[in-house]
Design a protein around this motif. Structure first.
Motif, PDB file in Angstrom:
ATOM      1  N   LEU A   8       0.811  -1.162  -0.003  1.00 18.19           N
ATOM      2  CA  LEU A   8      -0.001   0.033  -0.055  1.00 18.19           C
ATOM      3  C   LEU A   8       0.836   1.219   0.030  1.00 18.19           C
ATOM      4  O   LEU A   8       0.488   2.441  -0.433  1.00 18.19           O
ATOM      5  CB  LEU A   8      -1.067  -0.056   1.283  1.00 18.19           C
ATOM      6  N   ARG A   9       2.076   1.186   0.382  1.00 21.49           N
ATOM      7  CA  ARG A   9       2.865   2.442   0.870  1.00 21.49           C
ATOM      8  C   ARG A   9       3.634   2.670  -0.714  1.00 21.49           C
ATOM      9  O   ARG A   9       4.281   3.706  -0.897  1.00 21.49           O
ATOM     10  CB  ARG A   9       3.930   2.008   1.847  1.00 21.49           C
ATOM     11  N   SER A  10       3.564   1.618  -1.473  1.00 15.14           N
ATOM     12  CA  SER A  10       4.429   1.847  -2.752  1.00 15.14           C
ATOM     13  C   SER A  10       3.792   2.873  -3.551  1.00 15.14           C
ATOM     14  O   SER A  10       2.453   3.108  -3.692  1.00 15.14           O
ATOM     15  CB  SER A  10       4.621   0.315  -3.512  1.00 15.14           C
ATOM     16  N   PRO A  11       4.308   3.577  -4.391  1.00 17.08           N
ATOM     17  CA  PRO A  11       4.001   4.685  -5.294  1.00 17.08           C
ATOM     18  C   PRO A  11       3.086   3.918  -6.529  1.00 17.08           C
ATOM     19  O   PRO A  11       3.379   2.838  -6.908  1.00 17.08           O
ATOM     20  CB  PRO A  11       5.236   5.231  -5.966  1.00 17.08           C
ATOM     21  N   LYS A  12       2.286   4.811  -6.953  1.00 17.10           N
ATOM     22  CA  LYS A  12       1.412   4.424  -8.227  1.00 17.10           C
ATOM     23  C   LYS A  12       2.244   4.423  -9.513  1.00 17.10           C
ATOM     24  O   LYS A  12       2.938   5.493  -9.476  1.00 17.10           O
ATOM     25  CB  LYS A  12       0.269   5.515  -8.319  1.00 17.10           C
TER      26      LYS A  12
END
Lengths: 271, 491
Positions: free
Chosen positions: A10-14
């Motif tokens: 969830l913390r990873s960038p789009k």
């Protein structure tokens, strides 16, 4: 712990790529592009000699010399770019994905240094009828009819977070009986011909078939092998063709979407 | 570099004697024809894990089978019969391998004209092993599978959920590739090599190029060797990262599956940005490579690869700490060291069963001769061990890439290759799936024979032996943990 995995994700960038950036983008495909202003008879002969398949040909009909580039036979070896003395370069965009077989072929008149444009480049009439039925909810059954697995790698990549094919309402399904479209890779081998035919028969009508990759379009580097029947259309009818060795995910997506939505087809140019 | 091989008209019995001695491993058996059309059989053996030895013998009639001595020979001898019509006396399973029912008997493409072979009946004549007893059911799967994967047929004999026996039937993607090499100019052969197994295309290209180079005695510039190493290690990283993700996908743990697919894509995009190709196609050519890196690109590329590998390592640690993963991976699909060594298994699958085999250490070529590669080893031979091997090797490959980029030799990256001449040579590369060998014979600058020993061909027969006692629902997981290439095997 399972929660840590989800939290990290969830913390990873789009990373999702926008449709406009994706469409017909050919980066990394190694497909060539012709700069007709620089084309000469001499260059044409040397690129034809350098081409390991018959993707490039010179046609001398009716007193004119034409250079023919068939994307369906191109394996992206880039020799024409090396031999083309500036008249060939890496294509940034290849719009001829998901088109009729004839539309894979481009033709330039060397004397006038201009492209000879054919009419009705995009799709067969059957495909036009079908796409109005399936709209934007397409189920695809992928069939490997003998590929080297290069195309499979790129088709799988369509589902990764960069390309996310599902945003277009397109899904891969496990059975041909659930499919609207067969996406077929590979030169069809002797040993896969019967299975491919059975899969085609199992898809309910109306159905679309898209041939993928140089091998699927033309037999590619395996053309003429004793163990290979030929391109996909040697065994089942094909509606659209996606060239490339392998086609990049953006070319695949362009092809699939182009088969589906007439509004996104490239405008026809007339000379 | 493997340059000259002790190659003699040895007689098959001498080859079999060699296979009986301890510390030998059968690498490959293949045929060839000489300039006057006479058939020969070649036995390629790894002696003491340090030296490839090839024994060649002319063949006039049936030859004694090596399979009773080493089961690793079984598929090679079946292929030898299909390609060259050489009978192996005493082979326990002489069924056709490459060709299915549509192929006429007694047409052997390497010695006969096979350009217009007619179709024969496609009615099933193939005889699967029948398991009999109360409650035994047969489950046929394939050739077309539910996912986006290559075709192959699996025949399970089960009682309830438990698998008693699995039989493979492959070669659905057989494309006659070895025959296709014949009469190809040496510079063009690399394009066929790149299409043997698409996800390992750079390993195949490098193995082919090294064979040509060693046949002509060419040494490739150090800078080209270094960039080849980077490509090989990157291909290994990409393959291993994708495998770990797919293993998670097969136990319905979709978050890490999507996450690793993303990491893989960042590496493919880095390849596109710096090398103009996602899979390094067209980079390796006989004589060197076609694309160089500038100093600024070196730094940028290194940063991207290192970041991706760290990201993966952290995610992999979390995956292995997840109890549902441990529950599904541990003790599933055990391949014992004994079976693995009898079948000559190679690559990560062998290393997960405690067999220390790696071409980069045992038979190094190119830049690998100057560096030391750490080889991780696990002994349990289960899905977890095969996942761990891949996680460890990804980190090691990242280290090798980083190290090589920091000390990239200066100079050119391409030297010319003679376009004529006669020669032959062998070359070995550790592909992501294991030991990959190319043996080429060149006549007048064209390929007269090219034999590909692919790790998948070697490892597929071991998969059924990891299945008995497991439940059929674990098959996709076990299969994925081997991750063998169908096209690389079928060729």
């Amino acid at each position: 712990m399972i929660g840590d995995v989800v939290e990290r994700s969830l913390r990873s960038p789009k990373v999702l790529i926008s449709v406009s950036e994706l469409f017909s983008n050919a980066a990394g495909s190694r497909m060539p592009e012709v700069l007709p202003d620089l084309l000469t008879v001499e260059i044409s002969r040397s690129v034809v000699a350098a081409c390991p398949t018959s993707a490039l040909q010179v046609d001398e009909a009716a007193g004119r010399t034409h250079l023919i580039l068939n994307y369906g036979e191109c394996i992206g070896c880039t020799r024409c770019i090396a031999a083309g003395n500036g008249a060939f370069r890496y294509a940034e965009r290849v719009a001829r994905c998901g088109v009729r077989k004839e539309a894979l072929i481009r033709r330039w008149d060397i004397q006038s240094r201009a492209e000879v444009v054919q009419d009705d480049l995009v799709l067969s009439q059957a495909a036009e009828r079908i796409r109005s039925l399936v709209g934007r909810a397409l189920n695809i059954r992928q069939v490997d009819a003998g590929s080297c697995n290069g195309c499979e790698g790129e088709i799988v990549a369509l589902t990764n977070p960069y390309y996310d094919l599902e945003r277009f309402g397109i899904h891969f399904v496990a059975s041909p009986k659930h499919a609207d479209m067969l996406l077929v890779t590979g030169p069809v081998t002797r040993n896969m011909a019967a299975a491919l035919k059975h899969s085609y028969d199992a898809v309910p009508s109306p159905k679309l078939v898209v041939a993928v990759g140089a091998c699927g379009c033309s037999g590619g580097i395996f053309e003429g092998s004793h163990a290979v029947v030929g391109p996909v259309d040697a065994v089942i009818p094909v509606d659209g063709y996606i060239p490339g060795c392998p086609p990049t995910p953006s070319m695949l997506l362009t092809g699939i979407v182009q088969v589906l939505s007439p509004s996104l087809s490239p405008p026809r140019r007339r000379k | 570099m493997i340059r000259t091989l002790p190659n003699s008209e040895a007689g098959v019995s001498r080859a079999l004697d060699l296979l009986r001695t301890p510390n030998t491993r059968l690498v490959s058996i293949f045929g060839s024809t000489d300039d006057s059309g006479g058939r020969h059989v070649h036995y390629l053996v790894d002696v003491n894990g340090r030296e490839y030895r090839m024994l060649t013998s002319p063949v006039t009639g049936p030859i004694p089978s090596a399979t009773p001595i080493t089961p690793a020979a079984a598929w090679y001898e079946r292929e030898l019969h299909d390609q060259y019509g050489i009978e192996c006396d005493g082979h326990p399973d002489p069924r056709p391998l490459l060709f299915h029912e549509n192929w006429p008997e007694n047409v052997h493409p390497m010695i006969d004209n096979a350009s217009h072979v007619p179709w024969t009946s496609t009615e099933g004549r193939y005889r699967f092993l029948k398991v009999q007893g109360d409650g035994v059911c047969e489950v046929p799967v394939g050739p077309i599978h539910a996912g986006i994967i290559e075709p192959g047929h699996f025949r399970f004999s089960v009682v309830g959920d438990t698998v008693l026996h699995l039989e493979l039937r492959h070669f659905y993607t057989h494309k006659g590739t070895e025959k296709l090499f014949e009469n190809t100019p040496v510079m063009d052969g690399v394009m066929i090599a790149e299409s043997v197994s698409g996800d390992n295309c750079f390993s195949h290209a490098v193995a082919y190029c090294q064979a040509i180079e060693s046949a002509f005695g060419i040494s490739v510039p150090p800078r080209a060797q270094a960039i080849r190493l980077i490509g090989l290690e990157l291909e290994r990283m990409i393959g291993h990262i994708a495998d770990v993700g797919a293993l998670c996908g097969d136990v319905a743990f979709s978050v890490p599956s999507a996450y690793t697919a993303r990491i893989k894509e960042t590496l493919l995009r880095a390849s596109t940005r710096f090398f103009g190709t996602r899979f390094w196609r067209g980079i390796a050519v006989p004589g060197g490579i076609t694309r160089d890196l500038s100093n600024a690109e070196t730094t940028g590329f290194s940063r991207l690869v290192t970041a991706a590998a760290r990201d993966f390592a952290q995610m992999a640690r979390l995956i292995l700490h997840t109890s549902s993963i441990q529950n599904r991976f541990e003790s599933t699909g055990i391949l014992t060291a004994e079976i693995a060594s009898q079948l000559g298994v190679v690559g990560p699958v062998a290393r997960a069963s405690g067999i220390r085999l790696d071409v980069r250490c045992d038979h190094p070529s190119g830049r690998y001769r100057h560096i030391k590669v750490d080889i991780p080893l696990y002994k349990y031979g289960d899905v977890l061990a095969r996942a761990r091997i891949r996680i460890d090797e990804t980190a090691i490959s990242m280290g090798l890439i980083d190290e090589t980029l920091k000390e990239l030799p200066a100079g050119s990256v391409l030297v010319p290759v003679p376009l004529s001449g006669n020669s032959e040579a062998l070359s070995a590369v550790e592909s992501p799936r294991g030991e990959l060998l190319y043996w080429v014979r060149i006549r007048d600058g064209k390929i007269a024979r090219c034999h590909i020993k692919s790790p998948s061909f070697q490892n597929w027969p071991a998969l059924p032996l990891a299945m008995p006692g497991n439940i059929i629902a674990d098959f996709p997981l076990i299969n994925k943990s081997f991750n063998l290439s169908y096209s690389g095997c079928d060729r």
